[in-house]
Design an enzyme around this catalytic site. Structure first.
Site, short mmCIF file in Angstrom:
data_model
loop_
_atom_site.label_atom_id
_atom_site.label_comp_id
_atom_site.label_asym_id
_atom_site.label_seq_id
_atom_site.Cartn_x
_atom_site.Cartn_y
_atom_site.Cartn_z
N ASP A 128 0.86 -1.19 0.00
CA ASP A 128 0.00 0.00 0.00
C ASP A 128 0.90 1.24 0.00
OD1 ASP A 128 -2.06 1.79 0.17
OD2 ASP A 128 -2.62 1.30 2.23
N TYR A 176 9.82 -0.75 -9.75
CA TYR A 176 8.88 0.35 -9.69
C TYR A 176 9.58 1.71 -9.69
CZ TYR A 176 4.45 -2.13 -8.82
OH TYR A 176 3.30 -2.88 -8.94
N SER A 255 16.40 0.57 -1.78
CA SER A 255 15.74 0.15 -3.01
C SER A 255 16.77 0.10 -4.12
CB SER A 255 14.62 1.13 -3.39
OG SER A 255 14.17 0.86 -4.71
N SER A 331 15.46 -7.43 5.32
CA SER A 331 16.11 -6.57 4.36
C SER A 331 15.11 -6.18 3.26
CB SER A 331 17.27 -7.31 3.72
OG SER A 331 16.76 -8.38 2.91
N THR A 333 14.70 -5.95 -1.17
CA THR A 333 14.83 -6.96 -2.23
C THR A 333 16.29 -7.16 -2.63
OG1 THR A 333 14.51 -5.27 -3.93
CG2 THR A 333 12.55 -6.43 -3.15
N GLY A 387 11.17 -13.18 2.14
CA GLY A 387 10.92 -14.59 1.86
C GLY A 387 10.14 -15.34 2.91
#
EC number: 1.3.5.2
Length: 446
Positions: A128, A176, A255, A331, A333, A387
């Protein structure tokens, strides 16, 4: 072959039953005095059947979500980003299931930031982004909810397509690039929600003092920077804008989809950035919060990448201690593509972006263990993320040093029922061990 005609007695009996003013259950007849009675029974049966179907459909524990509705949604939205938007739409407008009778077992309670959080399962940032569906998500049973990342100015993010499913691996790749409606839009969404709450009956419950608007559950706001924004000022703007609306503030410097962002994980840069953020937070304490508290000091967490060496993780721990932030999320990605991936489509799995879901777990868990090694002598709170898709996964992260955990990708694949299943699994295992969640935190290093 010709059908055999009913015997005379049988035909009369059949007509008698069909024309009978009785309602049959088994061989027993119940008189229906008029067609009104028959209709009443049919209507009642229909209402009860509809109520049962509705209960099953809107109960987050129902298996129908994982095995039917979520797969149908994926089939209906080949573009994964459209599926994401469809999910947010359902959550926003109350079309998603809820965890009914959501009373967490005491073994799940976790002491964090001065709050006895009802359970240690949190929703990670990214689901969100613009604070559109907080209640729809929280009502699935989470103990912690993180919105964002939010950037000061609206920005579209990277060109589409930028979100890809790897269903064989229960994973996704996203690039993104901090697509965000911006501070003002998200602030407006949060303010409308608080205003509605303050006008409601629930505002009279003095035990609800969290900005999540749920008793002993926390709302975090994840702050990012614009693609061309200042690497310090953008975060300070976020703290100033959202401190009064957040139980927790998260600084996202990890990111992989914003150029140069991960460079902020350098020890000197990170120490300087986090120190300024903590100073800004402290300067706003006396402003209180939107629920009327006279003072408000939300904890500050920093979210880091899993793709770091042990010396780099050690330097982050040092920066966190020096700057006096309150914790670290381990963490984000990963940019790695492990050999364990089942997906064989090279073009798909080599898409640029961050990989999340089941394949991320070993990287995140390894990074968490390393960070805990260098922080266990401090008061820093570690949050495990990456994960997690089962109760056993959550317990592994706790024993590795996580005070609580977060998930997102597995929730998207398995549906809202996942949260209840994870909590049930954790509860069962803890009771089997005769321990509470608080007691197993960092157990592997004791």
């Amino acid at each position: 072959m010709h059908s055999r005609p009913l015997p005379t007695l049988g035909r009369h009996a059949a007509r008698s039953v069909l024309n009978s003013p009785n309602f049959f259950i088994g061989n027993r007849a119940y008189p229906l005095k008029s067609s009104v009675g028959a209709k009443a029974i049919l209507y009642t049966a229909g209402i009860l059947g509809g109520a049962f179907a509705g209960y099953y459909l809107f109960n987050a524990r129902s298996a129908i979500h994982e095995y039917l509705l979520c797969p149908i949604l994926r089939l209906a939205t080949p573009d994964a980003e459209n599926g994401h938007r469809a999910g947010i739409f359902c959550l926003k407008w109350g079309l998603a299931p809820k965890l009914l009778f959501d009373e967490d077992d005491e073994v799940l309670h976790v002491n964090v930031f001065g709050t006895k959080m009802t359970n240690p399962i949190g929703c990670a940032a990214g689901l969100d982004k613009d604070a559109e569906a907080i209640d729809g998500i929280m009502q699935g049973g989470f103990g912690y909810m993180e919105i964002g990342s939010v950037t000061p100015l609206p920005q579209p993010g990277n060109p589409k397509p930028r979100f890809f499913r790897l269903p064989q691996d229960d994973a996704v790749i996203n690039r993104y690039g901090f697509n965000s409606s911006g501070h003002d839009a998200v602030y407006s969404n949060l303010s409308k929600r608080v205003t509605s709450f303050l006008k409601s009956y629930f505002a009279k419950d003095n035990e609800i003092d969290k900005l999540s608007l749920y008793k002993n559950k926390l709302l975090a706001i994840n702050l990012g920077k614009n693609k061309t924004g200042d690497e310090v000022k953008d975060y300070l703007k976020g703290v100033e804008k959202f401190q009064s609306h957040a139980d927790v503030l998260v600084i996202n410097v990890s990111s992989p989809n914003t150029p140069g962002l991960r460079d902020l994980q350098n020890e000197s840069k990170l120490t300087d950035l986090l120190s300024q953020i903590v100073q800004k937070r402290n300067s706003l304490i006396q402003n209180g919060n939107v629920l009327g508290a006279k003072t408000h000091k939300p904890p500050v967490l920093v979210k880091i990448a899993p793709d770091l060496t042990e010396p780099e993780l050690e330097s982050i721990a040092v920066a966190a201690k020096k700057s006096k932030v309150d914790g670290i999320i381990v963490s984000n990605t990963t940019i790695q593509r492990p050999d364990s991936l089942v997906t064989r489509d090279e073009a798909l799995k080599s898409q640029t972006g961050g990989l999340s879901g089941k394949p991320l777990k070993p990287f995140a868990l390894k990074a968490l263990k390393t960070v805990y090694k260098y922080t266990k002598d401090s008061e820093l709170v570690l949050v495990g993320c990456g994960g997690i898709s089962s109760g056993q996964d959550a317990i592994e992260f706790a024993k590795a040093g996580a005070t609580f955990v977060q998930l997102y990708t597995s929730y998207a694949y398995k549906g809202p029922g996942l949260i209840a299943h994870i909590k049930d699994e954790v509860t069962e295992e803890l009771k089997k061990e005769g321990k509470t969640w608080n007691q197993i935190i960092g157990e592997d290093s004791k």
